[in-house]
Design an enzyme around this catalytic site. Structure first.
Site, PDB file in Angstrom:
ATOM      1  N   ASP A  51      22.507  43.601  73.339  1.00 28.03           N
ATOM      2  CA  ASP A  51      23.189  42.726  74.067  1.00 28.03           C
ATOM      3  C   ASP A  51      22.650  41.072  73.932  1.00 28.03           C
ATOM      4  O   ASP A  51      21.830  41.038  73.503  1.00 28.03           O
ATOM      5  CB  ASP A  51      23.134  43.291  75.771  1.00 28.03           C
ATOM      6  CG  ASP A  51      23.733  44.160  76.283  1.00 28.03           C
ATOM      7  OD1 ASP A  51      25.061  44.620  76.287  1.00 28.03           O
ATOM      8  OD2 ASP A  51      23.321  45.241  76.226  1.00 28.03           O
ATOM      9  N   GLU A 105      34.067  48.884  83.735  1.00 30.58           N
ATOM     10  CA  GLU A 105      32.937  49.333  82.758  1.00 30.58           C
ATOM     11  C   GLU A 105      31.324  48.506  83.371  1.00 30.58           C
ATOM     12  O   GLU A 105      31.098  47.512  83.369  1.00 30.58           O
ATOM     13  CB  GLU A 105      33.132  48.826  81.135  1.00 30.58           C
ATOM     14  CG  GLU A 105      31.648  49.564  80.082  1.00 30.58           C
ATOM     15  CD  GLU A 105      31.967  48.886  79.112  1.00 30.58           C
ATOM     16  OE1 GLU A 105      31.301  49.226  78.250  1.00 30.58           O
ATOM     17  OE2 GLU A 105      33.095  48.965  78.589  1.00 30.58           O
TER      18      GLU A 105
END
Length: 244
Positions: free
Chosen positions: A45, A34
């Site tokens: 994030d 990924e």
């Protein structure tokens, strides 16, 4: 066998390291790669991956450059490559053109957390199907059963089950949430469930995959890339320590 998906941000530690990291992940025994597409405002994030995005952008990583690199190793990749990113850069590139480049670069699927499901259905699903790309939606412990089933119906490849509603890399207290993991396992979903966010070692991985098809590790691996000059050896040892 439980499947391991390793995430990293394209363009770190150096611009040209992306393809070497892809090979490392594959050769170490993971089942998915990924790749995060660097973005200036990665709101989902945590600090480690935010730092990785910042470094990658400074290194000169762009979507165009990423596709160039992916094409250079396309023939060597034997496991699925999934791109994860945010919708604005993709729209700036042109969604259909982006999907064509994904197909031509050997990408098998996309994760775009900030693309609303309704927009996906109305505007983008047909394009993804045209280029034979999977699209993976995310669910959290707060997602209702009804919505989980809905997002599962839209997803292909796998369903990304976030272990908490926090950002990536946090010490997610929900990582051992038996109720959540059991609920997912008992819903009869069409897609395999991959658990992500907060998995740092084999103990975490084994725990979450008792009731799921696999796990996704990002922050712990990105930390190795950013903090170690000998990241190749350490990265390989880390991935193998999870699997073995």
């Amino acid at each position: 066998m439980k499947k391991l998906n390793i995430y990293f941000t394209a363009g770190i530690p150096n611009l040209e390291d992306t393809t070497e990291i892809m090979k490392l992940i594959q050769h170490s025994g993971a089942e998915y790669i990924e790749i995060g597409m660097p973005y200036s405002d990665p709101v989902a994030d945590g600090p480690v991956i935010q730092k990785a995005h910042e470094i990658a952008l400074k290194n000169g990583m762009t979507i165009v450059e990423l596709f160039r690199q992916l094409k250079s190793v396309k023939s060597e990749m034997n496991i699925p490559v999934v791109l994860m990113g945010y919708i604005n850069p993709v729209l700036s590139f042109g969604f259909k053109n982006f999907c064509k480049e994904c197909r031509d670069s050997g990408v098998s699927g996309l994760i775009i957390p900030d693309l609303p499901p309704v927009e996906f259905e109305n505007n983008y699903r047909a394009i993804l199907e045209e280029f034979k790309l999977n699209f993976i939606f995310l669910v959290t412990p707060e997602t209702s059963d009804e919505r989980i089933r809905y997002l599962d119906s839209l997803s292909s490849g796998f369903l990304y089950a976030v272990s908490s509603s926090s950002t990536t890399g946090n010490n997610a207290k929900e990582i051992n949430n038996e109720e959540y993991l059991s609920r997912l396992a008992n819903l009869g979903l069409k897609n395999p469930v991959m658990i992500g966010f907060g998995i740092k070692n084999k103990v975490d991985f084994d725990k979450v995959t008792e009731k799921a098809a696999g796990g996704i590790i990002g922050t712990a691996f990105v930390n190795i890339l950013l903090q170690n000059k000998d990241w190749k050896a350490k990265g390989q040892d880390f991935i193998r320590s999870i699997i073995n």
